[in-house]
Design a protein around this motif. Structure first.
Motif, PDB file in Angstrom:
ATOM      1  N   UNK A 199     -24.845 -18.745   6.304  1.00  9.88           N
ATOM      2  CA  UNK A 199     -26.047 -18.880   5.492  1.00  9.88           C
ATOM      3  C   UNK A 199     -25.666 -18.865   4.021  1.00  9.88           C
ATOM      4  N   UNK A 200     -26.586 -19.348   3.207  1.00 14.66           N
ATOM      5  CA  UNK A 200     -26.435 -19.217   1.760  1.00 14.66           C
ATOM      6  C   UNK A 200     -27.721 -18.595   1.245  1.00 14.66           C
ATOM      7  N   UNK A 201     -27.628 -17.344   0.839  1.00  9.50           N
ATOM      8  CA  UNK A 201     -28.817 -16.678   0.331  1.00  9.50           C
ATOM      9  C   UNK A 201     -29.843 -16.448   1.412  1.00  9.50           C
ATOM     10  N   UNK A 202     -31.071 -16.842   1.136  1.00 12.78           N
ATOM     11  CA  UNK A 202     -32.184 -16.515   2.021  1.00 12.78           C
ATOM     12  C   UNK A 202     -32.630 -17.661   2.916  1.00 12.78           C
ATOM     13  N   UNK A 203     -31.932 -18.781   2.861  1.00 16.04           N
ATOM     14  CA  UNK A 203     -32.425 -19.930   3.611  1.00 16.04           C
ATOM     15  C   UNK A 203     -31.352 -20.533   4.498  1.00 16.04           C
ATOM     16  N   UNK A 204     -31.818 -21.342   5.443  1.00 17.28           N
ATOM     17  CA  UNK A 204     -30.922 -22.118   6.303  1.00 17.28           C
ATOM     18  C   UNK A 204     -29.887 -21.236   6.995  1.00 17.28           C
ATOM     19  N   UNK A 205     -30.352 -20.206   7.676  1.00 19.77           N
ATOM     20  CA  UNK A 205     -29.447 -19.337   8.423  1.00 19.77           C
ATOM     21  C   UNK A 205     -29.200 -19.979   9.786  1.00 19.77           C
ATOM     22  N   UNK A 206     -27.944 -20.254  10.097  1.00 20.52           N
ATOM     23  CA  UNK A 206     -27.605 -20.911  11.353  1.00 20.52           C
ATOM     24  C   UNK A 206     -26.456 -20.155  12.025  1.00 20.52           C
ATOM     25  N   UNK A 207     -26.234 -20.487  13.285  1.00 26.08           N
ATOM     26  CA  UNK A 207     -25.160 -19.834  14.030  1.00 26.08           C
ATOM     27  C   UNK A 207     -24.484 -20.847  14.936  1.00 26.08           C
ATOM     28  N   UNK A 208     -23.235 -20.549  15.264  1.00 26.53           N
ATOM     29  CA  UNK A 208     -22.485 -21.418  16.160  1.00 26.53           C
ATOM     30  C   UNK A 208     -22.024 -20.631  17.381  1.00 26.53           C
ATOM     31  N   UNK A 209     -21.946 -21.335  18.488  1.00 25.39           N
ATOM     32  CA  UNK A 209     -21.387 -20.788  19.724  1.00 25.39           C
ATOM     33  C   UNK A 209     -20.308 -21.767  20.175  1.00 25.39           C
TER      34      UNK A 209
END
Length: 271
Positions: A63-73
């Motif tokens: 993530x960068x800051x407060x937006x666009x939080x993503x994760x990978x598996x």
């Protein structure tokens, strides 16, 4: 049935060459298989697993800051990435409030729920969960595993000051050094880097789309479908901004094209 075995001449040389090639290929394959078996057996012993791991899953948050939080598996079958089993997640419960631990819990909860629902894309469960981060990350993931009654061992992947993998750690805080075991060190480092790469790639894609959406939001007569058409045709916001009404009208209706142009040129009312 007669079998001719040439003893001399060109055919004998071809036979000998075929034998050498077959032998070298067999030796090479055996060497790779033995190396793989050795690495997984050693890793299994280091992690106190009942047998060498056949399937491992690794998770990372970006993530960068407060937006666009993503994760990978990322999934490894033995020592090889199984890219068809890779999965990506957009964090849903923490928009505007980044929290790596809570993000990791959401991802693992969604992953395990899909498995519990019988989704074949999330089956089978792995022999090991690898979590990017330290003891607290691993403990947060274990809490979720317990919710589902899942008894898959969980380890955090710890980096040194140079961002290189230096150890694995249990949810209880027991560190397992891997630096002195080159085969295991190389494998875990590769898995961690691949997981990070996959997360970063998705984050960049997501961030780019978010930026494009925000730049085109609020234009009268331009909904999601027309925004998608503009993005597809022009590629970048800069290209859309620099296009005149005629160029825009080749993609969307003229009224929408004028609205887009005026959105980016608010001080100019005449074309």
């Amino acid at each position: 049935v007669w079998v001719h075995v040439p003893q001399r001449g060109e055919k004998a040389e071809l036979r000998a060459m075929a034998q050498r090639n077959a032998q070298e290929e067999t030796e090479r394959a055996t060497t790779v298989e033995e190396r793989t078996a050795y690495t997984l057996e050693l890793l299994g012993k280091m992690l106190n697993l009942p047998e060498p791991p056949k399937r491992m899953e690794s998770f990372d948050i970006s993530n960068t800051g407060k937006s666009d939080i993503v994760a990978s598996m990322v999934v490894y079958s033995g020592t090889r990435p199984l890219k068809s089993a890779y999965r990506r997640f957009r964090i849903q419960s923490l928009e505007g409030h980044p929290d790596d631990y809570a993000s990791m819990q959401e991802v693992l909860r969604r992953r395990l729920q899909r498995a519990a629902d019988g989704d074949e894309k999330f089956l089978p469960l792995p022999d090991v969960f690898l979590i990017d981060g330290g003891e607290t990350h691993a403990r947060a993931a274990q809490t979720v595993a317990w919710e589902f009654g899942v008894d898959v061992p969980i380890f955090g992947m710890v980096k040194d000051d140079r961002h290189r993998t230096r150890a694995l750690v249990t949810p209880e805080g027991r560190e397992i050094g891997i630096v002195t075991q080159q085969a295991v060190f190389s494998l875990i480092g590769q898995i961690q880097e691949e997981t990070h790469r996959f997360a970063i790639t998705y984050h960049h894609e997501s961030h780019s789309k978010s930026a494009t959406r925000s730049a085109l939001d609020g234009i009268p007569g331009v909904g999601e479908k027309r925004r998608a058409e503009l993005r597809k045709h022009f590629g970048t916001i800069k290209a859309i901004r620099e296009a005149d009404v005629e160029a825009l009208a080749a993609v969307v209706p003229r009224a929408a094209a004028r609205a887009v142009w005026e959105h980016f040129h608010p001080k100019n009312e005449n074309v």
